[in-house]
Write an enzyme that holds these catalytic residues in place. Structure first.
Site, mmCIF file in Angstrom:
data_model
loop_
_atom_site.group_PDB
_atom_site.id
_atom_site.type_symbol
_atom_site.label_atom_id
_atom_site.label_comp_id
_atom_site.label_asym_id
_atom_site.label_seq_id
_atom_site.Cartn_x
_atom_site.Cartn_y
_atom_site.Cartn_z
ATOM 1 N N GLU A 85 3.049 5.995 3.336
ATOM 2 C CA GLU A 85 3.042 6.221 2.475
ATOM 3 C C GLU A 85 1.475 7.868 3.073
ATOM 4 O O GLU A 85 0.978 6.857 3.143
ATOM 5 C CB GLU A 85 2.791 5.363 1.476
ATOM 6 C CG GLU A 85 2.825 5.764 0.153
ATOM 7 C CD GLU A 85 3.051 5.089 -1.118
ATOM 8 O OE1 GLU A 85 3.295 4.131 -1.048
ATOM 9 O OE2 GLU A 85 2.391 5.960 -2.081
ATOM 10 N N LYS A 280 1.970 -3.701 -6.864
ATOM 11 C CA LYS A 280 2.210 -2.426 -5.699
ATOM 12 C C LYS A 280 0.944 -1.996 -5.491
ATOM 13 O O LYS A 280 1.439 -1.164 -4.143
ATOM 14 C CB LYS A 280 3.412 -1.748 -6.493
ATOM 15 C CG LYS A 280 4.115 -1.146 -4.923
ATOM 16 C CD LYS A 280 3.405 0.408 -4.973
ATOM 17 C CE LYS A 280 4.297 1.165 -3.604
ATOM 18 N NZ LYS A 280 3.436 1.968 -2.949
ATOM 19 N N ASP A 296 1.689 -11.345 8.470
ATOM 20 C CA ASP A 296 2.989 -11.093 7.670
ATOM 21 C C ASP A 296 3.215 -10.473 6.941
ATOM 22 O O ASP A 296 2.658 -11.511 5.632
ATOM 23 C CB ASP A 296 3.798 -12.799 8.213
ATOM 24 C CG ASP A 296 4.892 -12.897 8.195
ATOM 25 O OD1 ASP A 296 5.529 -12.336 6.834
ATOM 26 O OD2 ASP A 296 5.857 -14.369 7.681
ATOM 27 N N HIS A 393 -1.391 12.944 -4.707
ATOM 28 C CA HIS A 393 -0.298 12.778 -4.026
ATOM 29 C C HIS A 393 0.459 13.643 -3.684
ATOM 30 O O HIS A 393 0.714 13.878 -2.225
ATOM 31 C CB HIS A 393 0.289 11.814 -5.139
ATOM 32 C CG HIS A 393 1.564 10.667 -3.834
ATOM 33 N ND1 HIS A 393 0.893 9.866 -4.294
ATOM 34 C CD2 HIS A 393 2.477 10.734 -3.936
ATOM 35 C CE1 HIS A 393 1.766 8.920 -3.765
ATOM 36 N NE2 HIS A 393 2.441 9.155 -3.052
#
Ligand code: NDP
Length: 438
Positions: A85, A280, A296, A393
């Site tokens: 991202e 998130k 992991d 962004h």
């Protein structure tokens, strides 16, 4: 009409590729070429990657970036991040720079306890099971000695085995709730091996226990498995500074900014729709380091979100307050990590990334990762409460759009210049590119 295949795993790599390209892609020759393009030129390295998982046909690349200038407990780090991202690495770097000149990040490991459970069904009452458990407790530990010896030498091992009565939730359901210290390992294999040994001892000892009826002697072990919910494998990372040092931009006063940050975190504490996205954003930073260090990410994600819901309502993993003119912003997050085991000593990039991080212990890595999450969240929430997220962004996204449409270096240069004064939208970029190409 597609047909299932028998024995796919037994095919050679080129046969697997042939089959998938022919049966599931429009242009098999091109598909094969794409898969082969991503093979490692060094065949030994490729074989290493082939053997990480099953049915390997290629490698899936992800960009790896560096976020430098993280001052953590007065020590400087450059943090490797593997993530697809755009703007995550830039945001982390920006937050690192900002806090680097305001005392840096302070961190503390609160606990390192790992958890595993043996889930079983017993057709008797709790007091009988409890007497049996008290009798065999030391046997459970001694039978696992061959597994725990070397971990104990490192200062770890089994911490506690507790019998839990779960019959109110499910008829006949009991568990051995066990805690472990696994030092620099994430511990999945160590814990699962210990649990399977506990289960075997439990079953065997029950067969000869005189306090049980014939039916009660037949304990049904349903499963023995570690838990990825590790609320006591917890780390805290914090930044703080006098409010007047929060001169983040000319458009907002430090005091207004601090208050808005606190308000934004308060909203994420009470509103699950916001909290999920807030967290998130935190995981953008954490997962990127988890991946870069061969840990992991599914385990980390599952544990982090469960912790965010520990009160019964899903909420923010970060916290903010203003106290005595000082702005405090911190995160508390469970992170069960390893710097040995798994891929950590196998994957050449993981080894290199751990070296870049100055070969941290698992505890040190917990602190670095918590910082990456906090930095990410600080950058995201500061954008949200000031300019909004899209401005930064979409600037980063501009490159992705230009690459998608095969823009030349000259076109990129011209359009980066153009979009310094124009708003980036997908359509806007395409129009500008078309105009340039006319
Ligand atoms: P490994 O079993 O690969 O390695 C851990 C072992 O390394 C330890 O048990 C220990 O064995 C040895 N060791 C050497 N040095 C140290 C040290 N300094 N500190 C601690 N141990 C040391 O890895 P893990 O058990 O950590 O498992 C991680 C992997 O398990 C991950 O890849 C994960 O994806 C996978 N996994 C995850 C699950 C989940 O999250 N639910 C379930 C199953 C697997 P010894 O004491 O014998 O020397």
């Amino acid at each position: 009409m597609k047909k299932p295949i028998a024995g796919f795993s037994k095919l050679s790599k080129s046969e697997k590729i042939e089959w998938i390209a022919t049966n599931y892609t429009q242009n098999p020759a091109q598909s094969k070429k794409i898969l082969e393009t991503y093979w490692n030129a060094d065949s030994q390295l490729q074989q290493l990657h082939d053997e990480f998982i099953e049915n390997t046909i290629s490698n899936f690349y992800m960009p790896m970036g560096i976020a430098p200038n993280f001052l953590i407990n007065d020590k400087l780090y450059a943090i490797p991040m593997a993530i697809e991202e755009s703007s995550v690495v830039a945001a982390a770097s920006k937050a690192a720079k900002f806090w680097g000149s305001r005392g840096g990040f302070k961190t503390k490991v609160i606990g390192t306890e790992k958890v595993g459970q043996v889930h079983f069904i017993f057709k008797g009452n709790y007091s009988k099971m409890e007497s049996f458990f008290i009798k065999i407790r030391s046997r459970l530990i001694s039978d696992a000695k061959h597994l725990t010896d070397s971990m104990e030498k490192r200062g770890g091992g089994i911490s506690q085995i507790e019998l839990r009565d779960k019959t109110n939730d499910l008829e006949g359901y009991y568990q051995l709730h066990c805690t472990f210290e696994t030092q620099d390992a994430m511990g999945a294999n160590f814990i699962n091996s210990c649990l399977e040994q506990f289960a075997a001892t439990l079953k065997t000892e029950a067969l000869t226990y005189s306090g049980f009826s014939e039916q009660e002697k037949q304990i049904e072990v349903v499963m023995s498995i570690l838990s990825n919910y590790v609320p006591n494998c917890l780390v805290k990372a914090e930044v703080s500074c006098p409010i007047d040092q929060l001169n983040i931009s000319k458009e907002i006063s430090p005091k207004d900014f601090a208050e808005k940050m606190v308000r934004a975190v308060e909203i994420a504490k009470v509103e699950p729709y916001r909290a999920v996205t807030h967290n998130k954003g935190i995981m953008n930073g954490i997962d990127a380091v988890v991946l870069a260090t061969g840990n992991d990410f599914r385990a980390i994600e599952a544990g982090a979100h469960a912790y965010a819901a520990k009160s019964g309502t899903y909420g923010s993993l970060t916290h903010a307050k203003i106290e005595g003119g000082i702005f405090h912003f911190w995160i508390e997050i469970p992170l069960a990590l390893g710097t040995v085991g798994g891929l950590t000593k196998l994957h050449p990039l993981v080894k290199l990334n751990l070296e870049i991080l100055q070969n941290p212990s698992a505890k040190e890595l917990m602190q670095i990762m918590a910082v990456a999450g906090l930095a990410q969240n600080f950058a995201a929430v500061s954008s949200l409460v000031t300019t909004g997220i899209q401005k930064g962004h979409m600037k980063m996204h501009l490159m992705n759009i230009l690459n998608q449409h095969a823009a030349t270096e000259q076109e990129k240069e011209a359009l980066v210049e153009h979009f310094k004064t124009h708003m980036v939208t997908h359509r806007g970029v395409l129009n500008a590119l078309e105009n340039l190409r006319k």
